[in-house]
Design a protein around this motif. Sequence first.
Motif, PDB file in Angstrom:
ATOM      1  N   LEU A 691       0.830  -1.207   0.000  1.00  0.00           N
ATOM      2  CA  LEU A 691       0.000   0.000   0.000  1.00  0.00           C
ATOM      3  C   LEU A 691       0.865   1.259   0.000  1.00  0.00           C
ATOM      4  O   LEU A 691       0.525   2.274  -0.657  1.00  0.00           O
ATOM      5  N   TYR A 692       1.978   1.231   0.705  1.00  0.00           N
ATOM      6  CA  TYR A 692       2.891   2.382   0.705  1.00  0.00           C
ATOM      7  C   TYR A 692       3.453   2.622  -0.688  1.00  0.00           C
ATOM      8  O   TYR A 692       3.539   3.766  -1.161  1.00  0.00           O
ATOM      9  N   GLN A 693       3.859   1.523  -1.335  1.00  0.00           N
ATOM     10  CA  GLN A 693       4.442   1.654  -2.666  1.00  0.00           C
ATOM     11  C   GLN A 693       3.425   2.159  -3.684  1.00  0.00           C
ATOM     12  O   GLN A 693       3.788   2.781  -4.692  1.00  0.00           O
ATOM     13  N   LYS A 694       2.141   1.912  -3.457  1.00  0.00           N
ATOM     14  CA  LYS A 694       1.093   2.405  -4.349  1.00  0.00           C
ATOM     15  C   LYS A 694       0.678   3.818  -3.981  1.00  0.00           C
ATOM     16  O   LYS A 694      -0.231   4.377  -4.616  1.00  0.00           O
ATOM     17  N   GLY A 695       1.320   4.419  -2.988  1.00  0.00           N
ATOM     18  CA  GLY A 695       1.032   5.800  -2.600  1.00  0.00           C
ATOM     19  C   GLY A 695      -0.235   5.939  -1.777  1.00  0.00           C
ATOM     20  O   GLY A 695      -0.878   6.992  -1.809  1.00  0.00           O
ATOM     21  N   ASP A 696      -0.602   4.902  -1.040  1.00  0.00           N
ATOM     22  CA  ASP A 696      -1.806   4.967  -0.208  1.00  0.00           C
ATOM     23  C   ASP A 696      -1.678   6.094   0.814  1.00  0.00           C
ATOM     24  O   ASP A 696      -0.619   6.315   1.407  1.00  0.00           O
ATOM     25  N   GLU A 697      -2.771   6.804   1.023  1.00  0.00           N
ATOM     26  CA  GLU A 697      -2.775   7.973   1.917  1.00  0.00           C
ATOM     27  C   GLU A 697      -2.440   7.578   3.353  1.00  0.00           C
ATOM     28  O   GLU A 697      -1.885   8.380   4.110  1.00  0.00           O
ATOM     29  N   LYS A 698      -2.744   6.319   3.739  1.00  0.00           N
ATOM     30  CA  LYS A 698      -2.517   5.884   5.124  1.00  0.00           C
ATOM     31  C   LYS A 698      -1.045   5.842   5.473  1.00  0.00           C
ATOM     32  O   LYS A 698      -0.671   6.055   6.643  1.00  0.00           O
ATOM     33  N   TYR A 699      -0.183   5.583   4.468  1.00  0.00           N
ATOM     34  CA  TYR A 699       1.241   5.423   4.752  1.00  0.00           C
ATOM     35  C   TYR A 699       2.118   6.433   4.022  1.00  0.00           C
ATOM     36  O   TYR A 699       3.339   6.321   4.072  1.00  0.00           O
ATOM     37  N   ASN A 700       1.546   7.451   3.308  1.00  0.00           N
ATOM     38  CA  ASN A 700       2.376   8.358   2.504  1.00  0.00           C
ATOM     39  C   ASN A 700       3.193   9.326   3.341  1.00  0.00           C
ATOM     40  O   ASN A 700       4.046  10.050   2.814  1.00  0.00           O
ATOM     41  N   HIS A 701       2.948   9.346   4.661  1.00  0.00           N
ATOM     42  CA  HIS A 701       3.731  10.231   5.526  1.00  0.00           C
ATOM     43  C   HIS A 701       5.031   9.580   6.000  1.00  0.00           C
ATOM     44  O   HIS A 701       5.856  10.220   6.635  1.00  0.00           O
ATOM     45  N   LEU A 702       5.208   8.298   5.709  1.00  0.00           N
ATOM     46  CA  LEU A 702       6.391   7.586   6.170  1.00  0.00           C
ATOM     47  C   LEU A 702       7.580   7.863   5.252  1.00  0.00           C
ATOM     48  O   LEU A 702       7.428   8.048   4.031  1.00  0.00           O
ATOM     49  N   GLU A 703       8.759   7.868   5.846  1.00  0.00           N
ATOM     50  CA  GLU A 703       9.985   8.066   5.083  1.00  0.00           C
ATOM     51  C   GLU A 703      10.356   6.769   4.366  1.00  0.00           C
ATOM     52  O   GLU A 703      10.046   5.674   4.818  1.00  0.00           O
ATOM     53  N   LYS A 704      11.051   6.948   3.236  1.00  0.00           N
ATOM     54  CA  LYS A 704      11.460   5.786   2.459  1.00  0.00           C
ATOM     55  C   LYS A 704      12.423   4.911   3.242  1.00  0.00           C
ATOM     56  O   LYS A 704      12.366   3.672   3.181  1.00  0.00           O
ATOM     57  N   SER A 705      13.289   5.546   4.023  1.00  0.00           N
ATOM     58  CA  SER A 705      14.261   4.784   4.807  1.00  0.00           C
ATOM     59  C   SER A 705      13.568   3.915   5.846  1.00  0.00           C
ATOM     60  O   SER A 705      14.006   2.810   6.161  1.00  0.00           O
ATOM     61  N   GLU A 706      12.455   4.389   6.403  1.00  0.00           N
ATOM     62  CA  GLU A 706      11.720   3.620   7.388  1.00  0.00           C
ATOM     63  C   GLU A 706      11.090   2.391   6.744  1.00  0.00           C
ATOM     64  O   GLU A 706      11.120   1.294   7.302  1.00  0.00           O
ATOM     65  N   ILE A 707      10.552   2.588   5.535  1.00  0.00           N
ATOM     66  CA  ILE A 707       9.934   1.451   4.848  1.00  0.00           C
ATOM     67  C   ILE A 707      10.988   0.432   4.450  1.00  0.00           C
ATOM     68  O   ILE A 707      10.763  -0.786   4.518  1.00  0.00           O
ATOM     69  N   GLU A 708      12.157   0.917   4.080  1.00  0.00           N
ATOM     70  CA  GLU A 708      13.237  -0.013   3.726  1.00  0.00           C
ATOM     71  C   GLU A 708      13.642  -0.856   4.939  1.00  0.00           C
ATOM     72  O   GLU A 708      13.956  -2.042   4.808  1.00  0.00           O
ATOM     73  N   LYS A 753       6.269  -6.179  16.843  1.00  0.00           N
ATOM     74  CA  LYS A 753       6.727  -5.017  17.600  1.00  0.00           C
ATOM     75  C   LYS A 753       7.571  -4.087  16.734  1.00  0.00           C
ATOM     76  O   LYS A 753       7.359  -2.858  16.717  1.00  0.00           O
ATOM     77  N   ASP A 754       8.561  -4.645  16.004  1.00  0.00           N
ATOM     78  CA  ASP A 754       9.492  -3.807  15.232  1.00  0.00           C
ATOM     79  C   ASP A 754       8.842  -3.217  13.977  1.00  0.00           C
ATOM     80  O   ASP A 754       9.084  -2.050  13.632  1.00  0.00           O
ATOM     81  N   CYS A 755       8.001  -3.998  13.274  1.00  0.00           N
ATOM     82  CA  CYS A 755       7.424  -3.516  12.016  1.00  0.00           C
ATOM     83  C   CYS A 755       6.255  -2.571  12.242  1.00  0.00           C
ATOM     84  O   CYS A 755       6.181  -1.493  11.638  1.00  0.00           O
ATOM     85  N   TRP A 756       5.348  -2.967  13.112  1.00  0.00           N
ATOM     86  CA  TRP A 756       4.175  -2.118  13.288  1.00  0.00           C
ATOM     87  C   TRP A 756       4.471  -0.861  14.087  1.00  0.00           C
ATOM     88  O   TRP A 756       3.687   0.104  14.031  1.00  0.00           O
ATOM     89  N   ALA A 757       5.582  -0.833  14.790  1.00  0.00           N
ATOM     90  CA  ALA A 757       5.974   0.423  15.455  1.00  0.00           C
ATOM     91  C   ALA A 757       6.243   1.509  14.424  1.00  0.00           C
ATOM     92  O   ALA A 757       6.031   2.703  14.683  1.00  0.00           O
ATOM     93  N   ILE A 758       6.743   1.094  13.212  1.00  0.00           N
ATOM     94  CA  ILE A 758       6.995   2.055  12.127  1.00  0.00           C
ATOM     95  C   ILE A 758       5.736   2.288  11.311  1.00  0.00           C
ATOM     96  O   ILE A 758       5.369   3.436  11.013  1.00  0.00           O
ATOM     97  N   LEU A 759       5.043   1.208  10.950  1.00  0.00           N
ATOM     98  CA  LEU A 759       3.887   1.336  10.062  1.00  0.00           C
ATOM     99  C   LEU A 759       2.721   2.076  10.728  1.00  0.00           C
ATOM    100  O   LEU A 759       1.925   2.727  10.040  1.00  0.00           O
ATOM    101  N   ASN A 760       2.611   1.979  12.045  1.00  0.00           N
ATOM    102  CA  ASN A 760       1.518   2.667  12.759  1.00  0.00           C
ATOM    103  C   ASN A 760       1.919   4.044  13.268  1.00  0.00           C
ATOM    104  O   ASN A 760       1.223   4.618  14.114  1.00  0.00           O
ATOM    105  N   LYS A 761       3.031   4.538  12.732  1.00  0.00           N
ATOM    106  CA  LYS A 761       3.486   5.875  13.135  1.00  0.00           C
ATOM    107  C   LYS A 761       2.443   6.906  12.731  1.00  0.00           C
ATOM    108  O   LYS A 761       2.027   6.950  11.569  1.00  0.00           O
ATOM    109  N   PRO A 762       1.981   7.770  13.615  1.00  0.00           N
ATOM    110  CA  PRO A 762       0.909   8.726  13.277  1.00  0.00           C
ATOM    111  C   PRO A 762       1.395   9.832  12.340  1.00  0.00           C
ATOM    112  O   PRO A 762       2.583  10.153  12.296  1.00  0.00           O
ATOM    113  N   LYS A 763       0.461  10.365  11.567  1.00  0.00           N
ATOM    114  CA  LYS A 763       0.794  11.469  10.658  1.00  0.00           C
ATOM    115  C   LYS A 763       1.083  12.730  11.460  1.00  0.00           C
ATOM    116  O   LYS A 763       0.486  12.969  12.496  1.00  0.00           O
ATOM    117  N   PRO A 764       2.017  13.582  10.920  1.00  0.00           N
ATOM    118  CA  PRO A 764       2.292  14.848  11.635  1.00  0.00           C
ATOM    119  C   PRO A 764       1.109  15.804  11.526  1.00  0.00           C
ATOM    120  O   PRO A 764       0.408  15.831  10.518  1.00  0.00           O
TER     121      PRO A 764
END
Length: 802
Positions: A691-708, A753-764
């Motif tokens: 979903l992030y790679q497709k530009g989904d609004e839920k995850y578009n606030h995340l940095e590329k380095s975090e997704i990597e 714990k490690d993955c969802w801590a990044i994916l559930n990061k709230p939008k600024p």
Amino acid sequence: MSVVGFDVGNYKSSIGIARAGGIEIIANEYSDRITPTYVSFTNNQRFQGHAAKQQEVTNNRNTITGFKRLLARKPNDSQVQNEKNFHPLRISQEESVRIEVDYLNETRSLSAEQLTGVFLTKLKSTAESSLNMPVTDCVVSVPSYFTDAERRALLDASQIAGLNCLKLMNETTAVALCYGLYHTDLPDTNDKPHVAVFVDVGYTSLQASAVAFNKGKLRMLASTFDNNLGGRDFDKVLMDYFQQEFLAKYKVDAYSNVRARLRLRTECEKVKKLMSANSSPIPLNIECFLNDIDVSAKIKRDDFERLSEPILARVQNALQRLLVEANLRPEDIAVVEIVGGSTRIPAIKRIVQETFQKEPSTTLNADEACARGCTIMCAILSPNFKVKEFKIEDCQLFPITLSWKGAETEDNELEVFPKFEKIPLSKLMTIYKRDSFEIEARYRFPNDIPYPVSLIGKFQIGNVTPNAQGENSEIKLKARITKNGIFEILSPQMIETFEVEVAEQAEAAKVPEQAEQKPQGEQVPGQEAPVAETANQAANPPKMVKKKKTKSIDLLLSAHVPQLSKQEINLLIEQELSMIQQNRKECERAEAKNAVEEYIYDIRGKICGDCASFITEQAKSQFMSILDEAENWLYTDEAENQEKSVYVEKLTSLKNFGEPVKKRFREYQERPAMLQEFGHSLQMIKKAVDLYQKGDEKYNHLEKSEIEKVVKYWEEKQRWFEEKSSLLDKMAPTDDPVVLASQIKDEINLLNKDCWAILNKPKPKVEPPKQTPEQPKQEQNQQSTEVNGNKTDKEEKPMDLD
């Protein structure tokens, strides 16, 4: 503070406790509110209550009951000899009664106080289990006819059990308190009292009392007893009858064998209870009674009552004596309450009704009334419970006299407490002696007390000297009967009288206090000047007069009473604690042995059942041989009395074989669910990355380095998952698992714990643009202009007129 009442009977006992909801009679570990008054000993441990009674036949040499009747007795006492007719006691010929038992592979000699303490320990532990708190303070019941020595012995037994007995309460008084406290219709204090009679026929004795009740008060009028008349005497009538029947019919003597006698007594007790509810003939059948002979016989209630006529006559005599002692007529009595197990016999109910001309009432629980009364008394004495005020006036059954050595013309004997004197009570006595002397306290009528010795105790009064004139000194002391019914002498003092010279007080009236408050220099009318007064006193000195004064000197008191010393009690307490520790050790040893036996049967069933696929045939055959060997060893004499450590070691060796099999079976059941959960977690994280790679609004606030970082961690866990799944697929059921279900669960937790801590990061949060300082002022001026010019946002519409 615990609030507990113990009704310690000769055959059965009960325990009452006070809770916020009221008085409750608690059940023991057998869910029974009645605990048999039995103590039994074996080579390994001791038993009390139900567990001891179960050994009455098989271990009759070391099972004791009725030990309360042996307190403070001598071996040659007639009551002790009578007890031997009912129980196979081994009594050693010593100064006091000591019963021999086989305990810990040796013969021990235990006193009646010690045996009573052993049983009280059982009652104490039962109360502690129910209350979930330590129990120390309590009230213990005692027969009203117990003498001073027996009461002191029961207090010693309470101390041995670690109890602080707040009061020894007469059983008749406890029943009366249980009756009176809950009756709200009692007459007022100044009105004619409500007179009730209580008849208590227990297993070994009969007690009857007349009590006067007013609101908030009970007064014991009189009490009678027969300490050798109870339910067991009716059992003896049946035993004698059936013994003769069996002797004539089967040529076997039931009294020739101890076990046969005890079995017959148990069956006769059952027959007696059945006859109380049935008038038809009651059969008695015992299999393999003697010489493998089965015996049977029948008896009717009419025949039983005919055989019991001498005993029933004694019951009637005791009840009639109560009317005489209390100076009552049947019409003066309002109600007759019956308690005690043996009052259920129809013949006794009939005698009670004929004597008092009233049908006996059964509103009180026959087995629990005394325990309830003791618990109520403990609640009254406790600061933790608020009980409505209720005054109790008990009475002393036996008159007490004091005697001391004196001159031939001197009256040296005095009845201090007459019969039915209310207690507790203290009396001040005055005796004139010039030397140290001894006072003897005795029961006045030795034939009236159920005890062979009338002497209560000797009290030595020391340090007595003649007075100043060389004559007898005045000695004052207190004679007291305590709340426990025990006689004491307290506070002996020698009173010295002497003369002293003092100035005689002036007869002139004293100056009023107001005169003293006058300012200096003023004169009170009629009062002379101070200077003149001083001169007058010097000329006429005050007259000296002689006055008598007294001085009290405490005297030395030494009491010689039949009671254990502190050193003896401490020694018995140590022995009791040692036996408690031995019991605890034996219980732990038995539990360890049972654990081995339980594990053998459990693992054998699993290996032949659910776990059969998870052990090889060779290993199964080997392990079954080990289990058979362990089972055979467990039932040998060698394994019977091993130490706890031996059983623990045996159980550990068996678990080394059995637990891996159980573990493989458990893993086989739990692993699929864990693998499924792991796959689901990987799938959900992969979906979120897509979903992030497709530009989904839920995850578009995340940095590329975090997704990597998430992708890298996901790929690592995916490889681990595929590798372990491949190994598990190749594994046979009998192999130990390469990975445990618990390890898979840990990996799932780390992944989430490690993955969802990044994916559930709230939008600024997006902040609104800041206004310049001039903008608010311009807006304010504009609003002011619009108000002054009467401008409105809406124009008025013209009115439509028809």
